[in-house]
Design an enzyme around this catalytic site. Sequence first.
Site, short mmCIF file in Angstrom:
data_model
loop_
_atom_site.label_atom_id
_atom_site.label_comp_id
_atom_site.label_asym_id
_atom_site.label_seq_id
_atom_site.Cartn_x
_atom_site.Cartn_y
_atom_site.Cartn_z
N ASN A 111 0.87 -1.35 0.17
CA ASN A 111 0.06 0.03 -0.08
C ASN A 111 0.94 1.19 0.02
O ASN A 111 0.59 2.15 -0.94
CB ASN A 111 -0.98 -0.05 1.27
CG ASN A 111 -1.90 -1.15 1.08
OD1 ASN A 111 -2.09 -1.84 0.11
ND2 ASN A 111 -2.86 -1.49 2.16
N THR A 156 -14.81 37.98 -31.77
CA THR A 156 -15.74 37.59 -30.82
C THR A 156 -16.95 36.85 -31.42
O THR A 156 -17.16 37.37 -32.46
CB THR A 156 -16.18 38.74 -29.85
OG1 THR A 156 -16.84 39.42 -30.65
CG2 THR A 156 -15.11 39.44 -29.29
N HIS A 157 -17.39 35.73 -30.89
CA HIS A 157 -18.51 34.91 -31.60
C HIS A 157 -17.70 34.47 -32.84
O HIS A 157 -18.71 34.34 -33.83
CB HIS A 157 -19.50 35.95 -31.76
CG HIS A 157 -20.23 36.40 -30.41
ND1 HIS A 157 -21.17 36.07 -29.69
CD2 HIS A 157 -19.69 37.70 -29.99
CE1 HIS A 157 -21.28 37.06 -28.58
NE2 HIS A 157 -20.63 38.02 -28.72
N SER A 278 -5.49 13.12 -49.00
CA SER A 278 -6.70 12.37 -48.97
C SER A 278 -6.42 11.20 -50.31
O SER A 278 -5.56 11.46 -50.89
CB SER A 278 -7.92 13.19 -49.73
OG SER A 278 -8.86 12.60 -50.24
N ASN A 286 -4.73 17.89 -45.26
CA ASN A 286 -5.72 18.05 -44.03
C ASN A 286 -4.68 17.96 -42.71
O ASN A 286 -3.75 17.86 -42.72
CB ASN A 286 -6.45 16.60 -44.00
CG ASN A 286 -7.47 16.29 -45.20
OD1 ASN A 286 -7.94 17.33 -45.48
ND2 ASN A 286 -7.67 15.29 -45.37
N GLN A 323 -6.47 0.60 -7.54
CA GLN A 323 -5.64 0.08 -8.63
C GLN A 323 -5.87 0.50 -10.19
O GLN A 323 -5.13 0.61 -11.09
CB GLN A 323 -5.59 -1.52 -8.75
CG GLN A 323 -4.86 -2.22 -9.83
CD GLN A 323 -4.72 -3.98 -9.37
OE1 GLN A 323 -3.74 -4.13 -8.43
NE2 GLN A 323 -5.46 -4.81 -10.28
N LYS A 326 -4.01 3.80 -12.35
CA LYS A 326 -2.74 3.97 -13.05
C LYS A 326 -3.10 4.13 -14.75
O LYS A 326 -2.50 5.11 -15.23
CB LYS A 326 -1.93 2.80 -12.81
CG LYS A 326 -1.12 3.06 -11.52
CD LYS A 326 -0.62 1.61 -11.12
CE LYS A 326 -0.94 0.93 -9.78
NZ LYS A 326 -2.10 1.23 -9.22
N1 ARG Z 1 -1.49 -3.48 -7.55
C1 ARG Z 1 -2.08 -2.73 -6.47
C2 ARG Z 1 -2.25 -1.40 -6.98
O1 ARG Z 1 -1.96 -1.00 -7.85
C3 ARG Z 1 -0.98 -2.63 -5.18
C4 ARG Z 1 -1.35 -2.44 -4.08
C5 ARG Z 1 -2.05 -3.78 -3.50
N2 ARG Z 1 -2.37 -3.69 -2.15
C6 ARG Z 1 -3.14 -4.41 -1.63
N3 ARG Z 1 -3.59 -4.35 -0.54
N4 ARG Z 1 -3.78 -5.45 -2.44
O2 ARG Z 1 -3.35 -0.94 -6.17
#
Ligand code: ARG
Length: 459
Positions: A111, A156-157, A278, A286, A323, A326
Amino acid sequence: TANAMWGGRFAAGPDAIMEAINASIGFDKRLAKQDIEGSRAHAAMLAATGILSDSDAQAIREGLLTVLSEIEGGTFQFSTALEDIHMNVEARLKEVIGEPAGRLHTARSRNDQVATDFRLWVRDQCDAATTGIEALMRALIAQAEQGADWVMPGFTHLQTAQPVTWGHHMMAYVEMLARDRSRFADARARMNESPLGAAALAGTSFPIDRHMTAAALGFDRPMANSLDAVSDRDFALEFLAAASICAMHLSRFAEELVIWSSAQFRFVRLSDKFSTGSSIMPQKKNPDAAELIRAKIGRIFGANVALMMVMKGLPLTYSKDMQEDKEQVFDAADNLMLALAAMDGMVRDMTANREALAAAAGSGFSTATDLADWLVRVLGLPFRDAHHVTGTLVAMAEAAGKDLPDLSLDQMRSVHPGITQDIFAVLGVDNSVASRISYGGTAPAQVRAQIARWKELLS
Ligand code: ARG
């Protein structure tokens, strides 16, 4: 078979579907460098505080470098069964160095580990955005310098409003981008605190030194609350918000380039390098790069909204929902950097059509405000009356299919007898822009002053 990391409590391994929904290695492998950096700092700290022997820490730190070179060299075998980058790296470290690898996770949890890795990654992206923004600012300044006094219509506009200069229009985007840059700087400063050592959520009973790992990773300080450290993602949201606003600015400019490069406007010619043809219409060129930049705001803002939705209902602290942070940020960052680079290339290569800009600047009654201002300044009319007189003259010219300077003095005097020959001087577009000398106005002298200021600030 039961999991190598937590198999003690488990009799069976996961269902294939469970593995599929659970694994993040497919995307979080992008955090490999940050993960290894964080683990090396953690191992060094564990040794410095006497929690780990120097020889174990040494083996771990060197083994992690081996793993990093395998990943960077493309020989590393990623495993979905090992879920994520953290466990993939640790499992490989065990194969490389054996027993000491199992001691790395002392006083740490995935974590705080993932929160640390991700902060480091997003921090790098703030720097990359800053670099991209500054390159684009320089390209715009070069355009502005070349055409500091080239007249063009201001809108403008999307209706002709008053003449402005090409340089002034370019510098408007420099101002927007400068604010974008400062948003990334602000976000970076706020996110630059270390979650490492928060452990799972409560901190740890081991005598760790969070200040040491924070410093080793370039953070200003450790985060002050372990619950907050593992469970907040506002740093990623702030990045996405800054990216969204920046992409919105790029999108507006892209829209202008699409309009300006059309045969109806001909304000700019985009280079072949940033255009496409084109497959059927031979005459076509383009502005695809501009159109795609215009479209990127959608996915970047979408990422911002998606992560807000992921986070908004989560009780403290970590939940696996997080998770999902990402992919959104990766995609948004990739596309922002691409959009910045493409816009930089387009602006560097494009050619403004000075004649077309000037012709357009003089049409559409663009100096009507100058005429009204003259009536106020020279004849002492109240502005509202001057507005009315000018409006009557515009209607007269429009009915005759003419522009304002094409009316005769007699025609003008039939609307207001006080008008003299002097009026024609203020109807020219060059006079018009030269007269806008108020601070921040479009007069070339003002524009050049802003160009000089920004060149100084960026040097
Ligand atoms: N792959 C997890 C994520 O991106 C890592 C953390 C996982 N922690 C857990 N308590 N399962 O969040």
